[in-house]
Design an enzyme around this catalytic site. Structure first.
Site, short mmCIF file in Angstrom:
data_model
loop_
_atom_site.label_atom_id
_atom_site.label_comp_id
_atom_site.label_asym_id
_atom_site.label_seq_id
_atom_site.Cartn_x
_atom_site.Cartn_y
_atom_site.Cartn_z
N ASN A 154 0.72 -1.25 0.52
CA ASN A 154 -0.16 0.57 0.26
C ASN A 154 0.96 1.20 -0.05
O ASN A 154 0.54 1.88 -0.31
CB ASN A 154 -0.89 -0.03 1.38
CG ASN A 154 -0.33 -0.24 2.51
OD1 ASN A 154 0.41 -1.33 2.51
ND2 ASN A 154 -0.39 0.71 3.13
N GLN A 182 -4.95 -3.37 -1.97
CA GLN A 182 -4.38 -3.08 -2.57
C GLN A 182 -4.42 -3.82 -4.66
O GLN A 182 -4.31 -2.60 -5.50
CB GLN A 182 -3.17 -2.26 -3.02
CG GLN A 182 -2.88 -0.95 -1.28
CD GLN A 182 -3.78 -0.45 -1.12
OE1 GLN A 182 -3.26 0.63 -2.40
NE2 GLN A 182 -4.18 -0.13 -0.07
N SER A 202 -10.94 -5.37 -0.33
CA SER A 202 -12.54 -3.89 0.42
C SER A 202 -12.34 -3.41 -0.39
O SER A 202 -11.72 -3.09 -1.69
CB SER A 202 -10.50 -2.76 1.33
OG SER A 202 -11.76 -2.45 2.59
N GLY A 203 -14.00 -2.99 -0.20
CA GLY A 203 -14.46 -2.05 -1.26
C GLY A 203 -14.17 -0.76 -1.30
O GLY A 203 -13.32 -0.33 -2.03
N HIS A 204 -13.52 -0.01 -0.20
CA HIS A 204 -13.66 1.32 -0.65
C HIS A 204 -11.97 1.96 -1.02
O HIS A 204 -11.96 3.11 -1.58
CB HIS A 204 -13.08 2.14 0.78
CG HIS A 204 -12.72 1.60 1.87
ND1 HIS A 204 -11.37 3.12 1.87
CD2 HIS A 204 -11.92 0.68 2.19
CE1 HIS A 204 -10.20 2.50 2.43
NE2 HIS A 204 -10.64 1.36 3.11
N CYS A 327 3.62 12.06 11.86
CA CYS A 327 2.58 12.68 12.58
C CYS A 327 0.91 11.62 11.70
O CYS A 327 0.49 11.45 12.63
CB CYS A 327 2.07 13.49 12.61
SG CYS A 327 2.80 14.94 12.52
C1 LIG Z 1 -6.67 -0.62 3.39
C2 LIG Z 1 -6.00 -1.45 3.88
C3 LIG Z 1 -6.35 -2.30 4.72
C4 LIG Z 1 -7.48 -2.07 5.38
O1 LIG Z 1 -8.46 -2.39 4.62
P1 LIG Z 1 -9.68 -1.74 5.34
O2 LIG Z 1 -11.21 -1.59 4.43
O3 LIG Z 1 -9.53 0.09 5.81
O4 LIG Z 1 -9.66 -1.63 6.70
C5 LIG Z 1 -5.37 -3.45 4.78
N1 LIG Z 1 -4.30 -3.88 4.00
C6 LIG Z 1 -4.11 -3.14 2.94
C7 LIG Z 1 -3.22 -3.27 1.86
C8 LIG Z 1 -4.83 -1.88 2.50
O5 LIG Z 1 -4.13 -1.08 2.57
#
Ligand SMILES: *Cc1c(COP(=O)(O)O)cnc(C)c1O
Length: 403
Positions: A154, A182, A202-204, A327
């Protein structure tokens, strides 16, 4: 150049797309039924959930019964890792293999398990953030119950040799989980061909809303139930289904997985132009693998500037970005990923991550290339650290070597 708004932090989260929003909206109003209810409104919701599960399965080359909806990437990671650990412990297998560059959802879960009697091997990565299948093979022991290695990083965008790692795990009969949060929708994935036993998404991170995700669990693996309650998700993860979120996730993954290669070719060309442009600033370096990286990721260290200050100044110029320094992560240490690839603290602190989706325009890239060098010059001009670097290394104030 005229001020623009450029969202360059798609690795943190993405905007819900119009197509996803359109698919979701009816589920809040007409389609609001509980998928467990027996009247038509409920059965329609159940059918919608099933159709969505099929769409997610198709995107990954999985079977429909192998997809479990969750509340996101962190939950999927926790379930896969703690579940495999609990199963392993029953057979006296209490060793887990992962890498030093995982997301905290994986690392902190592993640390939790270490406090509960498990042993975890954190494989070191090379200068680009990669581990090899050979490293994994050498680390596997009689008592290894799980290998968990992320698909794509990520922070620095590096893509791991997942298929080869999966093959090694299968040869040695160890379960292989990958955090593909990712990667899904950005890299072609087929869980069967790639020897993946469990996969988190993950959806978002792909234009669906926050709070919905999925875990692929290969047939033949029975994880302990995550949430006790009703019969949702085949009894493994109780709780009334988030139908709008699930529909949004299915639409997003379908959209994202269409023409990945074509989209990546265009996106990586823009990204490479951006990287090339920023690297013209003296005393900068690219973090992550030059080619085995996500098409939308650029991560660059800029000596003599503080990541936080850079982000604030970019924000004033309408650019949303991220950095691997203090930070932002709520701690004083620079990113564990940048340290793991061998960057000294001082350089890790001055890192900039720009992450794009395929909607980024050439004008956006031009704008960033206009703003960043000015921001860097201004920050360097007021940095005592930069002054010291220039003095000790005999550099001009712009970072070029003195003749
Ligand atoms: C964003 C992310 C997560 C966490 O996913 P969430 O849906 O925000 O809990 C886990 N692993 C990676 C590599 C991510 O980029």
């Amino acid at each position: 150049m005229e001020k623009r708004f450029v969202y360059a932090d798609n690795a943190a989260t993405t905007q819900v797309s119009q197509s996803v929003l359109n698919a979701m909206l009816p589920m809040f109003t007409e389609g609001f039924g509980n998928a467990s209810s027996i009247y038509k409104l409920g059965m329609d919701a159940a059918k919608t959930v099933l159709a969505s599960r099929e769409r997610v399965a198709n995107a990954l080359g999985a079977k429909v019964n192998e997809i479990y909806f969750t509340a996101g990437g962190s939950e999927s990671d926790n379930w896969a890792i703690k579940g495999a650990a609990e199963n392993g412990a029953k057979k006296g297998k209490k060793h887990i293999i992962t890498t030093a560059v995982e997301h905290h959802a994986v690392l902190h879960t592993c640390e939790y398990l270490e406090k509960h009697g498990f042993e975890v091997t954190y494989l070191p990565v090379d200068e680009y953030g990669r581990v090899t299948a050979e490293q994994v093979a050498n680390a596997i022991r009689e008592d290894t119950c799980l290998v968990t290695i992320m698909f794509a990083n990520n922070e620095i965008g590096t893509i791991m040799p997942i298929k080869e790692i999966g093959a090694v795990c299968h040869e040695k009969k160890v379960i292989f989980h990958t955090d593909a949060v990712q990667a899904v929708g950005h890299v072609n994935i087929n869980v069967k061909e790639m020897n993946i036993d469990m996969l988190s998404l993950s959806g978002h991170k792909l234009h669906a809303p926050k709070g919905v995700g999925a875990l692929y669990i290969r047939t033949g693996i029975t994880l302990p139930n995550l949430i006790a309650g009703g019969a949702q998700e085949r009894g493994k993860r109780a709780g009334t289904e988030n139908v709008p979120g699930i529909v949004g996730l299915a639409q997003a993954i379908t959209d994202a997985c269409k023409d990945i290669d074509e989209k990546n070719a265009k996106l990586s060309a823009k990204r490479d132009r951006l990287i090339e442009g920023i690297l013209k600033i003296p005393q900068t370096r690219l973090n992550g693998h030059p080619t085995q990286r996500l098409a939308g990721n650029a991560n660059i260290s800029i000596r003599g500037v503080e990541g936080e200050s850079m982000l604030l100044m970019l924000d004033l110029n309408g650019i949303c970005a991220s950095s691997g320094s203090a930070c932002t992560s709520g701690s004083l240490d620079p990113s564990h990923v940048l340290l793991a690839i061998g960057l000294p603290h001082e350089i890790a602190h001055g890192s900039l991550r720009l992450s794009f989706d395929e909607d980024v325009t050439d004008e956006d890239i031009d704008y960033i290339l206009d703003v960043v060098p000015n921001v860097v010059a201004r920050l360097r001009a007021m940095s005592p650290l930069w002054e010291r670097i220039c003095k000790t290394e005999n550099l001009n104030p712009d970072g070029t070597p003195k003749e």
